[in-house]
Motif scaffolding. Sequence first.
Motif, PDB file in Angstrom:
ATOM      1  N   ILE A 599       0.899  -1.036  -0.156  1.00 50.26           N
ATOM      2  CA  ILE A 599      -0.025   0.117  -0.070  1.00 50.26           C
ATOM      3  C   ILE A 599       0.949   1.164   0.083  1.00 50.26           C
ATOM      4  O   ILE A 599       1.887   1.130   0.760  1.00 50.26           O
ATOM      5  N   ARG A 600       0.556   2.143  -0.811  1.00 57.07           N
ATOM      6  CA  ARG A 600       1.794   3.146  -1.354  1.00 57.07           C
ATOM      7  C   ARG A 600       1.660   4.423  -0.391  1.00 57.07           C
ATOM      8  O   ARG A 600       2.314   5.391  -0.581  1.00 57.07           O
ATOM      9  N   SER A 601       0.455   4.495   0.468  1.00 52.92           N
ATOM     10  CA  SER A 601       0.227   5.786   1.256  1.00 52.92           C
ATOM     11  C   SER A 601      -0.576   5.624   2.348  1.00 52.92           C
ATOM     12  O   SER A 601      -1.320   4.561   2.450  1.00 52.92           O
ATOM     13  N   GLY A 602      -0.649   6.538   3.414  1.00 50.39           N
ATOM     14  CA  GLY A 602      -1.472   6.492   4.652  1.00 50.39           C
ATOM     15  C   GLY A 602      -1.056   5.422   5.714  1.00 50.39           C
ATOM     16  O   GLY A 602      -0.453   4.572   5.647  1.00 50.39           O
ATOM     17  N   GLU A 603      -2.252   5.540   6.460  1.00 53.35           N
ATOM     18  CA  GLU A 603      -2.285   4.966   7.624  1.00 53.35           C
ATOM     19  C   GLU A 603      -3.438   3.844   7.440  1.00 53.35           C
ATOM     20  O   GLU A 603      -4.577   4.124   7.656  1.00 53.35           O
ATOM     21  N   ASN A 604      -3.224   2.644   7.261  1.00 53.76           N
ATOM     22  CA  ASN A 604      -4.197   1.757   6.475  1.00 53.76           C
ATOM     23  C   ASN A 604      -4.465   0.658   7.735  1.00 53.76           C
ATOM     24  O   ASN A 604      -3.754  -0.082   8.240  1.00 53.76           O
ATOM     25  N   HIS A 605      -5.775   0.088   7.446  1.00 53.53           N
ATOM     26  CA  HIS A 605      -6.130  -0.964   8.377  1.00 53.53           C
ATOM     27  C   HIS A 605      -6.733  -2.277   7.822  1.00 53.53           C
ATOM     28  O   HIS A 605      -7.020  -2.246   6.744  1.00 53.53           O
ATOM     29  N   ILE A 606      -6.190  -3.382   8.740  1.00 55.56           N
ATOM     30  CA  ILE A 606      -6.504  -4.743   8.150  1.00 55.56           C
ATOM     31  C   ILE A 606      -7.573  -5.315   9.170  1.00 55.56           C
ATOM     32  O   ILE A 606      -7.297  -5.388  10.343  1.00 55.56           O
ATOM     33  N   GLU A 607      -8.626  -5.573   8.730  1.00 53.51           N
ATOM     34  CA  GLU A 607      -9.601  -6.248   9.539  1.00 53.51           C
ATOM     35  C   GLU A 607      -9.172  -7.407  10.265  1.00 53.51           C
ATOM     36  O   GLU A 607      -8.634  -8.165   9.607  1.00 53.51           O
ATOM     37  N   GLU A 608      -9.846  -7.733  11.442  1.00 55.28           N
ATOM     38  CA  GLU A 608      -9.375  -8.940  12.037  1.00 55.28           C
ATOM     39  C   GLU A 608      -9.879 -10.277  11.469  1.00 55.28           C
ATOM     40  O   GLU A 608     -11.126 -10.131  11.157  1.00 55.28           O
ATOM     41  N   PRO A 609      -9.176 -11.287  11.376  1.00 57.03           N
ATOM     42  CA  PRO A 609      -9.926 -12.504  10.813  1.00 57.03           C
ATOM     43  C   PRO A 609     -10.687 -13.144  11.779  1.00 57.03           C
ATOM     44  O   PRO A 609     -10.825 -12.889  12.966  1.00 57.03           O
ATOM     45  N   LYS A 610     -11.855 -13.859  11.271  1.00 57.69           N
ATOM     46  CA  LYS A 610     -12.716 -14.598  12.116  1.00 57.69           C
ATOM     47  C   LYS A 610     -11.657 -15.687  12.918  1.00 57.69           C
ATOM     48  O   LYS A 610     -12.174 -15.971  14.190  1.00 57.69           O
TER      49      LYS A 610
END
Length: 842
Positions: A599-610
């Motif tokens: 991801i080339r920019s910003g503060e990015n979030h990954i959702e928690e897996p189940k």
Amino acid sequence: MKVLRLNEKLGLMFVSIRVRKNVEEKLEFVDSLQRNFVSFEKDYIEKKVYSYTALYDHLLGMMQVYENEELHDLVNRIRLKPFVTSIKCIDEIICTCEKLCNIIYGSNVEGEEVVVGFDEEVVTLLDQLTSSSIKSLQVISIAGMAGLGKTTLATKLYNHPLVEYFFDIRAWTCVSQVYQVKDLLLNIFSSFIHELTDEIYEMSDTQLGEKLYRLLKDRKYLVVLDDIWDSKAWNDLKMYFPDDKTGSRVLFTSRDIDIGSHVEAARPTHVLRFRNEVESWDLFRRKIFRTGICPFSLEALGRVIARKCEGLPLAIVIMSGLLKNNMSNEWWRQIAEQAKLFMVSNPSQYMDSLALSYNDLPPHLKPCFLFFGSFPEDYEVSVRKLIYLWIAQGFIHQSGSKILEYVAMDFLMALINRGLLMTSKTKADGRIKACRIHDLLRDFCLRKSLEENFSLLSYKYPLVSVAASSLYCVVTRDSGNIRVKRNKTSVDTPPRLTHSGLCYPYELSDIIKEGRPIHYESYKTVRVLDMENVPMSVFRSDVVHLSELRYLAIQAFNGSPPASISNLVNLQTLIILSKRNIVLPKTIWNMVSLRHLCIRSGENHIEEPKLVQVGDNDGSPNLLPNLQTLSQVSPQSCQDMSSRAPNLRKLGFCGSLISRLGDLEFPNVSSLQNLQKLKLLNTVPYPEATRSCNPVLFPENLRKLTLSNTGMDWEEMWTFSLLPNLEILKLKFHACTGELWETGDAEFPQLKVLKMHYLDIKYWVSSRDNFPRLQRLVVHRCSKLDSIPLDVGRILTLEVIVVRGCSTSAHNSAIEIQKEQENEGNSFLKVHAKPELEIQKE
């Protein structure tokens, strides 16, 4: 005593041995040669003559620094083995010398391109470029067929010390057959402006041209237009080059001999000739052998091969690539008998000679080489991207325990070593960053691809606006702190690149830009969808129906992919550029084939897996067992990376990295034993100087660490010296705070590269013992820094010091270091310095 280069010294000695007729004289000479050879090698390393007493101590030190058993054995072999007088033993000395040089230097040798046979041209052109008698703007042109060395000669002139001294501004751009005016102007700017701003990228062609005109006004400048095909490019640009009677020059290189008359040059075109037999042999042996000396047993065959190259440097380079890694007489004899190299102006007449090099390639390298026909002429291909694409196309297969990326890198180096590819950019640690292919070889790739029905990607420029992008986070100063924020430009701006960028498949650029539906049947076998230079409003959800995709690069105002992204079960590389912080759906953890998530920019979030599945005896897979790259993600998304992506090699955190107590804080990654590169970009400034974290939080194998906006107290830097394998340390954008960095007793035992960017440091107290293996020091925009420590210049392994945009005193201290080393006979250290005042004028 006058210091000669190793090849000059040995050359004189090998010539003299031939004229000696007495056997006793030869024996005495060879004995002297083997006793003095190491002295010559030391002379080559540091361009410095030592006494024999000091030489032995230095050799022991070199062996300790490089810790190479083969180097140790070779040195002792030269020093201790009693040689007999014979051609075989002299050849053994030469070959041992080659091995010794390769061990010591490896791939980190910095040297200019070999230029042979242009001595008269260099003198003539230097006089024309720097003549004070002609004040008006002069256009000078160099022409000749592809492969004669036009760019090599122009590069030598461009980097000549007299030219550097004579001109206030120097700039270089490559034109080629297909060009865009904006790209040419941006490349010219990037030659003398270190970091181009968003404002510059957002300008139109006319605005850029007008800005260039103002910057060049009343300045003495040299602009090189490399590989210009006709006068149209010059007509598009010449209005932006003022003629203020300052002695400015524009230099062309072209295949068109009549280019001078087309552009109304004041002087006749310099038409390059083919090399004569002596020059061809000189170039041939210098391209193959570091010492410039060919073993006696191979010389006759080598001269035959060099003669069959018909004086074309490109042919010599290709032949040297075929021969340099195989010194057997049988192989050289085979090449000498089969090489039919008659290089003339008609490309169809030299295809057979290029085919010789291609046919010699192992089967696994042929598709990798032909793949370069996918890119336009003169295009610099990012090595990282190239490797991802090679893997996506299925060209790379597992080799033992090596991961695919390392295998691909070996393939790339094999092509470069054979002279089929050229290095165009290198990284801070000397590794290759970008490469390109010569036009002749690219033409060959296109022809051979048709002949073998090899499918190319055919990258092309997309039909979109060439305005600048603000997809990357913008770093600004606010009350002494660094803040990361978004630039709010329009949606229709492609990424911030010197080139406008390419896309593939080309015909999809309009479909995606206009929001029209994709006809999946037409693209059901497509493995690569590279649209990072085609702006769109949202991540196109319909691309998930292209089930065979291995490589996907998307640019979108809102780059958050849909949950259905997991339908791309074969996807290996996912690149997202977005103007907003993106959220990756929890389904991303199901994409077990994913290798690179960039991801080339910003503060990015990954959702928690189940469910977090951990590998165990029941055969359950890890969530992302193949993931190696994860960049620009919030630390809150990565609390359990050791079980979710245990094989990560590159990781970048972007977010709040300072605790409420002022400590550096991020998820524990110590169990990621394969992690080699870590970037920490803090987005929430802390009001006071912060403290480092416990070094045990870092994995033992970490070799590259980048800190940005962490605001750390300089006294905390000693903690990073405890990382046993750290080779590259980058301190950027308020990474550390305070006026003084005193390294004290801290030692960075393996550190090779130290970069300091945009820091408020004023005093730096350090010694060579703190950085015993440092090779490169880069200090950029540290405007308060008083000086570079003098003792740093005495580090045995130091190769380059770069100081840009700092105070005049810091600039002068770097120059003083270079002078001191030159006075001691060390011309190996290169210093590139430009003070802040000169940077501000650019």
